[in-house]
Design a protein around this motif. Sequence first.
Motif, PDB file in Angstrom:
ATOM      1  N   ALA A 145       4.441   0.078  -6.479  1.00 45.55           N
ATOM      2  CA  ALA A 145       5.244  -1.293  -7.428  1.00 45.55           C
ATOM      3  C   ALA A 145       5.677  -1.350  -8.129  1.00 45.55           C
ATOM      4  O   ALA A 145       6.295   0.230  -8.710  1.00 45.55           O
ATOM      5  N   ARG A 146       7.202  -2.034  -8.450  1.00 44.70           N
ATOM      6  CA  ARG A 146       8.273  -2.041  -9.328  1.00 44.70           C
ATOM      7  C   ARG A 146       8.259  -3.282  -9.430  1.00 44.70           C
ATOM      8  O   ARG A 146       8.263  -4.147  -9.292  1.00 44.70           O
ATOM      9  N   ASP A 147       8.714  -2.949 -11.234  1.00 38.72           N
ATOM     10  CA  ASP A 147       9.178  -3.855 -12.001  1.00 38.72           C
ATOM     11  C   ASP A 147      11.234  -3.367 -11.864  1.00 38.72           C
ATOM     12  O   ASP A 147      11.561  -3.012 -13.187  1.00 38.72           O
ATOM     13  N   ASN A 148      11.926  -4.713 -11.915  1.00 36.72           N
ATOM     14  CA  ASN A 148      13.318  -3.728 -11.734  1.00 36.72           C
ATOM     15  C   ASN A 148      13.440  -4.613 -13.379  1.00 36.72           C
ATOM     16  O   ASN A 148      14.126  -3.971 -13.609  1.00 36.72           O
ATOM     17  N   ALA A 149      12.840  -5.821 -13.745  1.00 33.60           N
ATOM     18  CA  ALA A 149      13.449  -5.474 -15.387  1.00 33.60           C
ATOM     19  C   ALA A 149      12.946  -5.432 -16.476  1.00 33.60           C
ATOM     20  O   ALA A 149      13.400  -5.173 -16.719  1.00 33.60           O
ATOM     21  N   LYS A 150      11.903  -4.107 -15.814  1.00 30.53           N
ATOM     22  CA  LYS A 150      11.396  -3.588 -16.808  1.00 30.53           C
ATOM     23  C   LYS A 150      11.576  -1.843 -16.252  1.00 30.53           C
ATOM     24  O   LYS A 150      11.206  -0.846 -16.848  1.00 30.53           O
ATOM     25  N   ASN A 151      12.674  -1.679 -15.571  1.00 31.24           N
ATOM     26  CA  ASN A 151      12.716  -0.051 -14.735  1.00 31.24           C
ATOM     27  C   ASN A 151      12.313   0.887 -14.759  1.00 31.24           C
ATOM     28  O   ASN A 151      12.116   1.903 -15.156  1.00 31.24           O
ATOM     29  N   THR A 152      11.425  -0.035 -14.497  1.00 34.21           N
ATOM     30  CA  THR A 152       9.406   0.923 -14.315  1.00 34.21           C
ATOM     31  C   THR A 152       8.936   0.421 -12.675  1.00 34.21           C
ATOM     32  O   THR A 152       8.849  -0.519 -11.588  1.00 34.21           O
ATOM     33  N   VAL A 153       8.550   1.401 -11.946  1.00 31.16           N
ATOM     34  CA  VAL A 153       7.552   2.171 -10.716  1.00 31.16           C
ATOM     35  C   VAL A 153       6.365   2.535 -11.415  1.00 31.16           C
ATOM     36  O   VAL A 153       5.926   2.707 -11.989  1.00 31.16           O
ATOM     37  N   TYR A 154       5.122   1.646 -10.723  1.00 34.91           N
ATOM     38  CA  TYR A 154       3.861   1.906 -10.699  1.00 34.91           C
ATOM     39  C   TYR A 154       3.031   2.707  -9.679  1.00 34.91           C
ATOM     40  O   TYR A 154       3.382   2.011  -8.300  1.00 34.91           O
ATOM     41  N   LEU A 155       2.263   2.872 -10.071  1.00 33.60           N
ATOM     42  CA  LEU A 155       1.438   3.578  -9.309  1.00 33.60           C
ATOM     43  C   LEU A 155      -0.132   3.459  -9.150  1.00 33.60           C
ATOM     44  O   LEU A 155      -0.511   4.048 -10.326  1.00 33.60           O
ATOM     45  N   GLN A 156      -0.615   2.583  -8.977  1.00 31.78           N
ATOM     46  CA  GLN A 156      -2.295   1.859  -8.778  1.00 31.78           C
ATOM     47  C   GLN A 156      -2.902   2.644  -8.147  1.00 31.78           C
ATOM     48  O   GLN A 156      -3.187   2.502  -6.767  1.00 31.78           O
ATOM     49  N   VAL A 157      -4.190   3.642  -8.886  1.00 31.59           N
ATOM     50  CA  VAL A 157      -4.503   4.912  -7.756  1.00 31.59           C
ATOM     51  C   VAL A 157      -6.129   4.518  -8.242  1.00 31.59           C
ATOM     52  O   VAL A 157      -6.660   4.710  -8.963  1.00 31.59           O
ATOM     53  N   ASN A 158      -6.933   3.730  -7.070  1.00 36.95           N
ATOM     54  CA  ASN A 158      -8.181   3.341  -6.840  1.00 36.95           C
ATOM     55  C   ASN A 158      -8.722   4.190  -5.754  1.00 36.95           C
ATOM     56  O   ASN A 158      -8.977   4.893  -5.473  1.00 36.95           O
ATOM     57  N   SER A 159     -10.519   4.097  -6.516  1.00 38.08           N
ATOM     58  CA  SER A 159     -10.975   4.760  -5.432  1.00 38.08           C
ATOM     59  C   SER A 159     -10.608   6.490  -5.524  1.00 38.08           C
ATOM     60  O   SER A 159     -10.928   7.184  -4.273  1.00 38.08           O
ATOM     61  N   LEU A 160     -10.416   7.199  -6.427  1.00 41.89           N
ATOM     62  CA  LEU A 160     -10.140   7.871  -6.572  1.00 41.89           C
ATOM     63  C   LEU A 160     -11.042   9.789  -6.173  1.00 41.89           C
ATOM     64  O   LEU A 160     -12.879   9.349  -6.356  1.00 41.89           O
ATOM     65  N   LYS A 161     -10.199  10.579  -5.635  1.00 42.95           N
ATOM     66  CA  LYS A 161     -11.677  11.381  -5.037  1.00 42.95           C
ATOM     67  C   LYS A 161     -10.822  12.775  -5.886  1.00 42.95           C
ATOM     68  O   LYS A 161     -10.417  12.718  -6.737  1.00 42.95           O
ATOM     69  N   PRO A 162     -11.805  13.875  -5.832  1.00 42.83           N
ATOM     70  CA  PRO A 162     -11.384  14.918  -6.135  1.00 42.83           C
ATOM     71  C   PRO A 162     -10.420  15.397  -5.965  1.00 42.83           C
ATOM     72  O   PRO A 162      -9.163  15.826  -6.312  1.00 42.83           O
ATOM     73  N   GLU A 163     -10.310  15.781  -4.688  1.00 47.16           N
ATOM     74  CA  GLU A 163      -9.314  16.065  -3.616  1.00 47.16           C
ATOM     75  C   GLU A 163      -7.553  15.542  -4.074  1.00 47.16           C
ATOM     76  O   GLU A 163      -6.447  15.150  -3.549  1.00 47.16           O
ATOM     77  N   ASP A 164      -8.041  14.412  -4.483  1.00 45.44           N
ATOM     78  CA  ASP A 164      -6.772  13.643  -5.915  1.00 45.44           C
ATOM     79  C   ASP A 164      -5.943  14.269  -6.557  1.00 45.44           C
ATOM     80  O   ASP A 164      -5.215  13.494  -7.273  1.00 45.44           O
ATOM     81  N   THR A 165      -6.817  15.194  -7.515  1.00 48.45           N
ATOM     82  CA  THR A 165      -6.174  15.742  -8.339  1.00 48.45           C
ATOM     83  C   THR A 165      -4.960  16.072  -8.227  1.00 48.45           C
ATOM     84  O   THR A 165      -4.714  17.208  -7.280  1.00 48.45           O
ATOM     85  N   ALA A 166      -4.092  16.448  -9.177  1.00 51.79           N
ATOM     86  CA  ALA A 166      -2.953  16.910  -8.731  1.00 51.79           C
ATOM     87  C   ALA A 166      -1.995  16.568  -9.996  1.00 51.79           C
ATOM     88  O   ALA A 166      -2.048  15.431 -10.796  1.00 51.79           O
ATOM     89  N   VAL A 167      -0.462  17.078 -10.069  1.00 53.81           N
ATOM     90  CA  VAL A 167      -0.194  16.599 -11.091  1.00 53.81           C
ATOM     91  C   VAL A 167       1.335  15.868 -10.170  1.00 53.81           C
ATOM     92  O   VAL A 167       1.565  15.491  -8.974  1.00 53.81           O
ATOM     93  N   TYR A 168       1.070  14.319 -10.888  1.00 52.88           N
ATOM     94  CA  TYR A 168       2.042  12.861 -10.029  1.00 52.88           C
ATOM     95  C   TYR A 168       3.378  13.187 -10.417  1.00 52.88           C
ATOM     96  O   TYR A 168       3.580  12.669 -11.468  1.00 52.88           O
ATOM     97  N   TYR A 169       4.852  12.777  -9.440  1.00 50.23           N
ATOM     98  CA  TYR A 169       5.743  13.174  -9.783  1.00 50.23           C
ATOM     99  C   TYR A 169       6.658  11.763  -9.086  1.00 50.23           C
ATOM    100  O   TYR A 169       6.791  11.148  -8.545  1.00 50.23           O
ATOM    101  N   CYS A 170       7.698  11.539 -10.138  1.00 54.98           N
ATOM    102  CA  CYS A 170       7.863  10.623  -9.933  1.00 54.98           C
ATOM    103  C   CYS A 170       9.118  10.621  -9.202  1.00 54.98           C
ATOM    104  O   CYS A 170       9.699  11.714 -10.236  1.00 54.98           O
ATOM    105  N   ALA A 171       9.812  10.227  -8.653  1.00 57.02           N
ATOM    106  CA  ALA A 171      11.799  10.768  -8.151  1.00 57.02           C
ATOM    107  C   ALA A 171      12.287   9.140  -7.488  1.00 57.02           C
ATOM    108  O   ALA A 171      11.606   8.126  -7.155  1.00 57.02           O
ATOM    109  N   ALA A 172      13.486   9.852  -7.605  1.00 49.13           N
ATOM    110  CA  ALA A 172      14.316   8.118  -7.696  1.00 49.13           C
ATOM    111  C   ALA A 172      15.819   9.429  -6.294  1.00 49.13           C
ATOM    112  O   ALA A 172      16.224   9.629  -6.621  1.00 49.13           O
ATOM    113  N   ARG A 173      16.081   7.882  -6.112  1.00 48.80           N
ATOM    114  CA  ARG A 173      17.279   8.050  -5.171  1.00 48.80           C
ATOM    115  C   ARG A 173      17.846   7.449  -5.334  1.00 48.80           C
ATOM    116  O   ARG A 173      17.402   6.255  -5.041  1.00 48.80           O
ATOM    117  N   GLU A 174      19.612   6.836  -5.786  1.00 49.68           N
ATOM    118  CA  GLU A 174      20.149   6.581  -5.579  1.00 49.68           C
ATOM    119  C   GLU A 174      20.689   5.723  -4.030  1.00 49.68           C
ATOM    120  O   GLU A 174      21.265   6.676  -3.561  1.00 49.68           O
TER     121      GLU A 174
END
Length: 125
Positions: A71-100
């Motif tokens: 989800a994103r909040d354009n008024a706050k210049n922020t994008v979110y990732l809600q991660v639920n029901s996590l599994k061990p295989e979700d272990t990682a470094v999570y990166y945000c990316a942007a394209r104009e």
Amino acid sequence: QVQLVESGGGVVQAGGSLRLSCAASVRTFSIYVMAWFRQAPGKEREFVAAINRGGGNTNYADSVKGRFTIARDNAKNTVYLQVNSLKPEDTAVYYCAARELYFSQSASSEVYDYWGQGTQVTVSS
């Protein structure tokens, strides 16, 4: 210059949840398509989720559908990732990316010009 700063990572038990945030230092956040990728140790970076400029269209990797929500909040210049029901295989470094001014919520890392430093998510079994 676009700067992206992720936060919200941590160590959680399997089945737990986190909310990752990515704050963008840009003048007009709404012109950027935003995405989350992740990279586990010894593996290539992989697509997780993406969202179009207005926030009305999203795209998810099959492995996270039904568990993760972007989800994103354009008024706050922020994008979110809600991660639920996590599994061990979700272990990682999570990166945000942007394209104009891109036309869709692409799953290709080659589309994105700007990347954050990442936030570590560790899921214990």
